[in-house]
Design a protein around this motif. Structure first.
Motif, PDB file in Angstrom:
ATOM      1  N   ARG A 174       6.322  14.986   2.612  1.00  0.00           N
ATOM      2  CA  ARG A 174       5.362  13.664   2.805  1.00  0.00           C
ATOM      3  C   ARG A 174       5.971  12.152   2.179  1.00  0.00           C
ATOM      4  N   VAL A 175       6.322  12.874   1.025  1.00  0.00           N
ATOM      5  CA  VAL A 175       7.459  11.443  -0.032  1.00  0.00           C
ATOM      6  C   VAL A 175       8.171  10.589   0.394  1.00  0.00           C
ATOM      7  N   ALA A 176       9.206  11.612   1.075  1.00  0.00           N
ATOM      8  CA  ALA A 176       9.973  11.776   2.294  1.00  0.00           C
ATOM      9  C   ALA A 176       9.693  10.508   3.571  1.00  0.00           C
ATOM     10  N   GLU A 177       8.924  11.469   3.842  1.00  0.00           N
ATOM     11  CA  GLU A 177       8.188  10.140   4.728  1.00  0.00           C
ATOM     12  C   GLU A 177       7.419   8.483   4.600  1.00  0.00           C
ATOM     13  N   LEU A 178       6.871   8.807   3.703  1.00  0.00           N
ATOM     14  CA  LEU A 178       6.522   7.688   3.038  1.00  0.00           C
ATOM     15  C   LEU A 178       6.739   6.991   2.850  1.00  0.00           C
ATOM     16  N   LYS A 179       8.096   7.029   2.114  1.00  0.00           N
ATOM     17  CA  LYS A 179      10.005   6.285   2.363  1.00  0.00           C
ATOM     18  C   LYS A 179      10.179   5.567   3.493  1.00  0.00           C
ATOM     19  N   LYS A 180      10.310   6.669   4.269  1.00  0.00           N
ATOM     20  CA  LYS A 180      10.511   6.416   6.165  1.00  0.00           C
ATOM     21  C   LYS A 180      10.071   5.385   6.186  1.00  0.00           C
ATOM     22  N   HIS A 219       1.118  -1.309  -0.256  1.00  0.00           N
ATOM     23  CA  HIS A 219       0.406   0.104  -0.074  1.00  0.00           C
ATOM     24  C   HIS A 219       0.993   0.815   0.154  1.00  0.00           C
ATOM     25  N   LEU A 220       2.295   1.164   0.847  1.00  0.00           N
ATOM     26  CA  LEU A 220       2.803   2.645   0.961  1.00  0.00           C
ATOM     27  C   LEU A 220       3.494   2.400  -0.582  1.00  0.00           C
ATOM     28  N   SER A 221       3.781   1.313  -1.410  1.00  0.00           N
ATOM     29  CA  SER A 221       5.028   1.623  -2.500  1.00  0.00           C
ATOM     30  C   SER A 221       4.006   1.900  -3.387  1.00  0.00           C
ATOM     31  N   THR A 222       2.652   1.401  -2.840  1.00  0.00           N
ATOM     32  CA  THR A 222       1.923   2.387  -4.023  1.00  0.00           C
ATOM     33  C   THR A 222       1.281   3.710  -3.915  1.00  0.00           C
ATOM     34  N   GLU A 223       1.195   4.271  -2.768  1.00  0.00           N
ATOM     35  CA  GLU A 223       1.104   5.318  -1.896  1.00  0.00           C
ATOM     36  C   GLU A 223       2.140   6.506  -2.534  1.00  0.00           C
ATOM     37  N   VAL A 224       3.734   5.697  -2.708  1.00  0.00           N
ATOM     38  CA  VAL A 224       4.754   6.558  -3.251  1.00  0.00           C
ATOM     39  C   VAL A 224       4.554   7.164  -4.591  1.00  0.00           C
ATOM     40  N   GLU A 225       4.554   6.162  -5.506  1.00  0.00           N
ATOM     41  CA  GLU A 225       4.370   6.053  -6.427  1.00  0.00           C
ATOM     42  C   GLU A 225       3.337   7.249  -7.402  1.00  0.00           C
ATOM     43  N   GLU A 226       1.786   7.382  -6.216  1.00  0.00           N
ATOM     44  CA  GLU A 226       1.107   8.526  -6.762  1.00  0.00           C
ATOM     45  C   GLU A 226       1.456   9.465  -6.575  1.00  0.00           C
TER      46      GLU A 226
END
Length: 54
Positions: free
Chosen positions: A34-40, A16-23
């Protein structure tokens, strides 16, 4: 909750996080923090999955 069920749940969250990061990366005007936090979060999940799988 069994270990395998917990691992499956962690893997679903990771996907789910992978999808969120891509979007987020495709969307214009998305905050880089925000993207950095998702990746973390994604990395922490990956490490936890690897730790429990070992």
């Amino acid at each position: 909750m069994s270990l395998s069920a917990h691992l499956n749940e962690l893997k679903k969250k990771h996907e789910h996080l992978s999808t969120e990061v891509e979007e987020a990366q495709r969307a214009p005007g998305v905050d880089d923090l925000r993207v950095a936090e998702l990746k973390k979060q994604k990395l922490k999940l990956k490490e936890e999955i690897q730790r429990l799988s070992a």
